[in-house]
Design a protein around this motif. Sequence first.
Motif, PDB file in Angstrom:
ATOM      1  N   THR A 374       0.791  -1.289  -0.094  1.00 15.01           N
ATOM      2  CA  THR A 374      -0.167   0.001   0.048  1.00 15.01           C
ATOM      3  C   THR A 374       0.854   1.406  -0.128  1.00 15.01           C
ATOM      4  OG1 THR A 374      -0.126  -0.153   2.264  1.00 15.01           O
ATOM      5  CG2 THR A 374      -1.974  -1.283   1.163  1.00 15.01           C
ATOM      6  N   PRO A 375       1.211   1.886  -1.127  1.00 11.67           N
ATOM      7  CA  PRO A 375       1.898   2.929  -1.320  1.00 11.67           C
ATOM      8  C   PRO A 375       1.453   4.151  -0.421  1.00 11.67           C
ATOM      9  CG  PRO A 375       0.939   2.617  -3.332  1.00 11.67           C
ATOM     10  CD  PRO A 375       0.536   1.573  -2.410  1.00 11.67           C
ATOM     11  N   ILE A 376       2.302   5.252  -0.071  1.00 12.06           N
ATOM     12  CA  ILE A 376       1.792   6.192   0.714  1.00 12.06           C
ATOM     13  C   ILE A 376       1.918   7.603  -0.468  1.00 12.06           C
ATOM     14  CG2 ILE A 376       2.430   7.838   2.614  1.00 12.06           C
ATOM     15  CD1 ILE A 376       3.720   5.478   3.994  1.00 12.06           C
ATOM     16  N   ILE A 377       0.896   8.411  -0.191  1.00 15.60           N
ATOM     17  CA  ILE A 377       0.610   9.404  -1.230  1.00 15.60           C
ATOM     18  C   ILE A 377       1.854  10.516  -1.125  1.00 15.60           C
ATOM     19  CG2 ILE A 377      -1.000  11.502  -1.877  1.00 15.60           C
ATOM     20  CD1 ILE A 377      -3.389   9.686  -0.618  1.00 15.60           C
ATOM     21  N   ASN A 378       2.367  10.879  -2.155  1.00 14.53           N
ATOM     22  CA  ASN A 378       3.335  11.794  -2.342  1.00 14.53           C
ATOM     23  C   ASN A 378       2.552  13.492  -2.225  1.00 14.53           C
ATOM     24  OD1 ASN A 378       5.748  13.289  -2.684  1.00 14.53           O
ATOM     25  ND2 ASN A 378       5.880  12.921  -4.785  1.00 14.53           N
ATOM     26  N   MET A 379       2.622  13.806  -1.074  1.00 14.25           N
ATOM     27  CA  MET A 379       1.951  15.033  -0.825  1.00 14.25           C
ATOM     28  C   MET A 379       2.551  16.221  -1.717  1.00 14.25           C
ATOM     29  SD  MET A 379      -0.788  14.487   0.724  1.00 14.25           S
ATOM     30  CE  MET A 379      -1.376  16.063   1.275  1.00 14.25           C
ATOM     31  N   PRO A 380       1.973  17.166  -2.361  1.00 13.59           N
ATOM     32  CA  PRO A 380       0.303  17.330  -2.178  1.00 13.59           C
ATOM     33  C   PRO A 380      -0.482  16.723  -3.338  1.00 13.59           C
ATOM     34  CG  PRO A 380       1.242  19.405  -3.565  1.00 13.59           C
ATOM     35  CD  PRO A 380       2.363  18.392  -3.168  1.00 13.59           C
ATOM     36  N   GLN A 381       0.079  15.589  -3.774  1.00 13.27           N
ATOM     37  CA  GLN A 381      -0.719  14.888  -5.021  1.00 13.27           C
ATOM     38  C   GLN A 381      -1.705  14.039  -4.390  1.00 13.27           C
ATOM     39  OE1 GLN A 381       2.375  12.377  -6.937  1.00 13.27           O
ATOM     40  NE2 GLN A 381       3.603  14.021  -7.258  1.00 13.27           N
ATOM     41  N   THR A 382      -2.732  13.665  -5.102  1.00 12.17           N
ATOM     42  CA  THR A 382      -3.999  13.136  -4.670  1.00 12.17           C
ATOM     43  C   THR A 382      -3.924  11.435  -4.818  1.00 12.17           C
ATOM     44  OG1 THR A 382      -5.227  14.770  -5.497  1.00 12.17           O
ATOM     45  CG2 THR A 382      -6.496  12.791  -5.192  1.00 12.17           C
ATOM     46  N   ALA A 383      -2.956  10.833  -5.723  1.00 10.84           N
ATOM     47  CA  ALA A 383      -3.077   9.334  -5.520  1.00 10.84           C
ATOM     48  C   ALA A 383      -1.343   8.894  -6.040  1.00 10.84           C
ATOM     49  CB  ALA A 383      -3.893   8.830  -6.869  1.00 10.84           C
ATOM     50  N   VAL A 384      -1.353   7.812  -5.712  1.00  7.04           N
ATOM     51  CA  VAL A 384      -0.102   6.765  -6.158  1.00  7.04           C
ATOM     52  C   VAL A 384      -0.350   5.409  -6.637  1.00  7.04           C
ATOM     53  CG1 VAL A 384       0.310   6.603  -3.774  1.00  7.04           C
ATOM     54  CG2 VAL A 384       2.277   6.107  -5.464  1.00  7.04           C
ATOM     55  N   LEU A 385       0.107   5.017  -7.736  1.00 16.02           N
ATOM     56  CA  LEU A 385      -0.095   3.688  -8.300  1.00 16.02           C
ATOM     57  C   LEU A 385       1.073   2.739  -7.917  1.00 16.02           C
ATOM     58  CD1 LEU A 385      -1.723   1.808  -9.991  1.00 16.02           C
ATOM     59  CD2 LEU A 385      -0.448   2.568 -11.831  1.00 16.02           C
ATOM     60  N   GLY A 386       0.826   1.682  -7.136  1.00 13.93           N
ATOM     61  CA  GLY A 386       1.725   0.714  -6.983  1.00 13.93           C
ATOM     62  C   GLY A 386       1.829  -0.322  -7.653  1.00 13.93           C
ATOM     63  N   LEU A 387       2.904  -0.711  -8.279  1.00  8.56           N
ATOM     64  CA  LEU A 387       3.022  -1.858  -9.086  1.00  8.56           C
ATOM     65  C   LEU A 387       3.908  -3.004  -8.373  1.00  8.56           C
ATOM     66  CD1 LEU A 387       4.330  -0.295 -12.624  1.00  8.56           C
ATOM     67  CD2 LEU A 387       2.058  -0.368 -11.542  1.00  8.56           C
ATOM     68  N   HIS A 388       3.551  -4.267  -8.653  1.00  2.73           N
ATOM     69  CA  HIS A 388       4.191  -5.355  -7.875  1.00  2.73           C
ATOM     70  C   HIS A 388       4.809  -6.561  -8.779  1.00  2.73           C
ATOM     71  CE1 HIS A 388       1.308  -3.462  -4.990  1.00  2.73           C
ATOM     72  NE2 HIS A 388       2.493  -3.402  -4.241  1.00  2.73           N
ATOM     73  N   SER A 389       5.245  -7.390  -8.466  1.00  2.00           N
ATOM     74  CA  SER A 389       6.102  -8.410  -9.076  1.00  2.00           C
ATOM     75  C   SER A 389       4.864  -9.308 -10.012  1.00  2.00           C
ATOM     76  CB  SER A 389       6.798  -9.258  -8.288  1.00  2.00           C
ATOM     77  OG  SER A 389       5.740  -9.966  -7.194  1.00  2.00           O
ATOM     78  N   VAL A 390       5.393  -9.715 -11.059  1.00  2.00           N
ATOM     79  CA  VAL A 390       4.636 -10.520 -12.160  1.00  2.00           C
ATOM     80  C   VAL A 390       4.946 -12.026 -11.587  1.00  2.00           C
ATOM     81  CG1 VAL A 390       4.100 -11.412 -14.429  1.00  2.00           C
ATOM     82  CG2 VAL A 390       4.686  -8.857 -13.827  1.00  2.00           C
ATOM     83  N   LYS A 391       3.650 -12.677 -11.221  1.00  7.05           N
ATOM     84  CA  LYS A 391       3.741 -14.188 -10.822  1.00  7.05           C
ATOM     85  C   LYS A 391       2.806 -14.979 -11.715  1.00  7.05           C
ATOM     86  CE  LYS A 391       6.488 -13.549  -7.375  1.00  7.05           C
ATOM     87  NZ  LYS A 391       7.783 -14.025  -7.326  1.00  7.05           N
ATOM     88  N   GLU A 392       3.160 -16.200 -12.065  1.00  3.72           N
ATOM     89  CA  GLU A 392       2.364 -17.067 -12.841  1.00  3.72           C
ATOM     90  C   GLU A 392       1.301 -17.799 -11.806  1.00  3.72           C
ATOM     91  OE1 GLU A 392       1.859 -18.334 -15.748  1.00  3.72           O
ATOM     92  OE2 GLU A 392       3.678 -17.180 -16.779  1.00  3.72           O
ATOM     93  N   ARG A 393      -0.019 -17.683 -12.115  1.00  3.27           N
ATOM     94  CA  ARG A 393      -0.973 -17.851 -11.152  1.00  3.27           C
ATOM     95  C   ARG A 393      -2.076 -18.530 -12.157  1.00  3.27           C
ATOM     96  NH1 ARG A 393      -0.642 -12.972  -8.669  1.00  3.27           N
ATOM     97  NH2 ARG A 393      -2.641 -12.201  -9.368  1.00  3.27           N
ATOM     98  N   PRO A 394      -2.834 -19.586 -11.312  1.00  2.00           N
ATOM     99  CA  PRO A 394      -3.926 -20.017 -11.946  1.00  2.00           C
ATOM    100  C   PRO A 394      -5.096 -19.011 -12.179  1.00  2.00           C
ATOM    101  CG  PRO A 394      -3.784 -21.108  -9.999  1.00  2.00           C
ATOM    102  CD  PRO A 394      -2.504 -20.217 -10.158  1.00  2.00           C
ATOM    103  N   VAL A 395      -5.656 -18.730 -13.154  1.00  2.00           N
ATOM    104  CA  VAL A 395      -6.627 -17.658 -13.268  1.00  2.00           C
ATOM    105  C   VAL A 395      -8.021 -18.528 -14.039  1.00  2.00           C
ATOM    106  CG1 VAL A 395      -5.692 -15.658 -12.939  1.00  2.00           C
ATOM    107  CG2 VAL A 395      -5.813 -16.629 -15.176  1.00  2.00           C
TER     108      VAL A 395
END
Length: 443
Positions: A374-395
């Motif tokens: 859960t990334p923390i907002i870089n003030m005074p911005q309104t939002a931050v997008l957090g990317l994570h690792s790519v994992k092979e999963r059953p979908v």
Amino acid sequence: MLSRFVRLGPSTAKVLRSSTLSSCSKRVALGVANRRHVSTKLMQGVNMRALNPSSRITGIRLPYQARWESTSVMVPQMAESLTEGSLKEFTKKEGEYIEQDELLATIETDKIDVEVNAPVSGTITKLNFKPDDTVTVGEELAQIEPGEASASSEAPKKEEEPKKEEVQPKKEEKAPKKEAPKKEEPKKQEQPKKQETPKQQETATPSFTKFSRNEERVKMNRMRLRIAERLKESQNTAASLTTFNEVDMSAVLEMRKLYKDEIIKKTGTKFGFMGLFSKACTLAAKDIPAVNAAIEGDQIVYRDYTDISVAVSTPKGLVTPVVRNAESLSVLEVEQEIVRLSSKARDGKLTLEDMAGGTFTISNGGVFGSLYGTPIINMPQTAVLGLHSVKERPVTVNGQIVSRPMMFLALTYDHRLLDGREAVTFLKTVKELIEDPRKMLLF
């Protein structure tokens, strides 16, 4: 003349003698006064020459004033918001020679490291601070005596080395002489037992103290202190909330596999994920403009441009250089700018202009193997997008369970400005654009 003078009376002769002596004394006095006048003028000329080296007095040899003058090296201007910093290190010591524009010192500030170069070539005569001292803009950092490098400054260093080597053998020769009397006292072999007693007293504690329990205290650098302040300010100010989603990276990985070699040949840039996600965020922000907005007092500032702050991890801490007008750049242009800024960040070459501003932040924790976050907002911005690792999963795809490369996305947003519906819609739009990158050409 003598006969005429003799014929004169005694009183008249005395008058003539006194007048002659007075005229002579006046001439002598005038001569002395003239000499004093000349010497005074000469001294004035010397003083004027010292003040103004361009002036010349013919026939007078003036002292070389620059030989005793020193050039002060001042703490430079950093930025409007920065008035002080911590001296990180000096690259030279007192008495050493330094070339013009050569690095003399590094000052660590809340945001960047400021390099101080020598204004002239010469010998360092004085260093006014020590490492970790606080320095203020305009203070005298050091003094340099202009001039050429003297061979005598380097010669003693070379001569001292053989002297040290000559002294060492003498110590080695004396050592065996000291060892001889030790061998003559075999009865004193019991002394090690006495030496063991204090050690046993020190370890006469519970069993876990047999291992090292040393502690090291290190002063926090200014950048880390500033990061801590800003993160805590963000938590105290924003009404932070995080929404999650997952994205199928199959199409992006296939696209990367097809074109990465061609892109490297043409541009020399490695094709990654950041350019695609940045472009997707700029397109999604057109539908949800509040994501790219900011709160200032009682007003909301909406922007028609998107300056993306890219979180880059450095040895000193996290920095966020800014990609300007990302909405007007292509995917490859954004990727090239991110690579350039990331390289400058790791080399410690970022400037204040590189980090000023920013309307939206992307943090890629996946490069370190993060699965959730859960990334923390870089003030005074309104939002931050957090990317994570790519994992092979059953979908489940079309009713069938298949293995796909999946990535979790996290969007932390300020609930004061951005509602849940808008935040979820924004993240869903980014997911759809990444799962089918061809859509980015349609908007």
